[in-house]
Each structure stands twice: as structure tokens, then as C-alpha cells.
Design an enzyme around this catalytic site. Sequence first.
Site, PDB file in Angstrom:
ATOM      1  N   TYR A 184       8.452  25.801  22.216  1.00 39.42           N
ATOM      2  CA  TYR A 184       8.824  24.617  22.995  1.00 39.42           C
ATOM      3  C   TYR A 184      10.274  24.691  23.433  1.00 39.42           C
ATOM      4  O   TYR A 184      11.176  24.793  22.602  1.00 39.42           O
ATOM      5  CB  TYR A 184       8.568  23.350  22.173  1.00 39.42           C
ATOM      6  CG  TYR A 184       7.097  23.136  21.968  1.00 39.42           C
ATOM      7  CD1 TYR A 184       6.350  22.426  22.895  1.00 39.42           C
ATOM      8  CD2 TYR A 184       6.432  23.717  20.902  1.00 39.42           C
ATOM      9  CE1 TYR A 184       4.989  22.280  22.754  1.00 39.42           C
ATOM     10  CE2 TYR A 184       5.066  23.586  20.744  1.00 39.42           C
ATOM     11  CZ  TYR A 184       4.351  22.858  21.680  1.00 39.42           C
ATOM     12  OH  TYR A 184       2.995  22.726  21.540  1.00 39.42           O
ATOM     13  N   ILE A 185      10.470  24.624  24.733  1.00 39.98           N
ATOM     14  CA  ILE A 185      11.812  24.552  25.304  1.00 39.98           C
ATOM     15  C   ILE A 185      12.314  23.115  25.194  1.00 39.98           C
ATOM     16  O   ILE A 185      13.485  22.872  24.955  1.00 39.98           O
ATOM     17  CB  ILE A 185      11.804  25.043  26.765  1.00 39.98           C
ATOM     18  CG1 ILE A 185      11.465  26.539  26.789  1.00 39.98           C
ATOM     19  CG2 ILE A 185      13.142  24.766  27.444  1.00 39.98           C
ATOM     20  CD1 ILE A 185      11.240  27.103  28.180  1.00 39.98           C
TER      21      ILE A 185
END
Length: 158
Positions: free
Chosen positions: A29-30
Site C-alpha cells: 500500500y502506497i
Amino acid sequence: MAQEIERKFLVRGSFKEAAFAALRISQGYICRDSGRTVRVRIRGEQAFLTIKGPSADGGLSRFEWEKEIPVQDARELMTLCDPGIIDKTRYLVKAGKHTFEVDEFYGDNEGLIVAEVELGAPDESFERPSWLGEEVTGERRYYNASLSRNPYKNWKST
């Protein structure tokens, strides 16, 4: 933008013999704030960048945008992801006219198996296989973004 409608369940029985496909998935997850996520996923020999909006209808639906990207780009984007990469095998299991995606987690989420079924409408009926357990739709701790922050191994036994 597409709307994803899905229900999520724990798995409490044997399902693998009914699976018609299985793929290893790695995802990071960015961004994972306020119910909005930007996810990088490598699934087999394919990779995707996905943006999801916050959940509505008690976790039943949310907006989703997904784009296939080159695997090498995904590997490079994984280096930008927050700690807590998700590692799992996704099994596809047909039940009636629906296909369940059953995720068996590894690493810090070892022991957790969750099934999801995508629906065309929130009130659409579906066949419940015998291995389907408690419904956890809308319970944020079962979202992959949450599992990447607070893995299953950290949960207290209930």
C-alpha cells in the site's frame, strides 16, 4: 468509475478441493488513509495499480479503479509501499452462479483464511458453500490494508 459490491466471510472448512485456480499474490500500500487506498499488486505474472474509495453501505460497496501495469513497474512501486506487504494465495471456487475468491494468508497473517464474493447488487442472493463461516463484511480489521498495519498474529484470541 466502477463500484465494487462484495461480502466477506471467514472460512471454516475445506475448500481447496473445489478450487479451479490458485495464484500467489503480493501486495503493498502506497496510501491507506481514511478508507482510501492506493495498492500495488503482483498476481502471478501480472501486476496492477488499484485505487479504492471509502466503504459505503456498512462496508458492502466502494468505488474502485484498477489498471494493469508492467510487473517491473510494480516491483519498483513496492519499494515505495508502507511496511507490511501482504503475501497470500488466492483460490477461485465456484458456488452456484458466483465465484468466491478465497485468500489464504502467509507471514504475519498466517492462519487467516477469508472468502469474498462479488455481487451485482447489495441484496443479490448467492449460494453459501458448506465451508463458509462467519460474515465479516465491513469489519475493517479484515481489510488487507488493515492487515498490513495490524497483522493477524497480533490479534488477541477471542
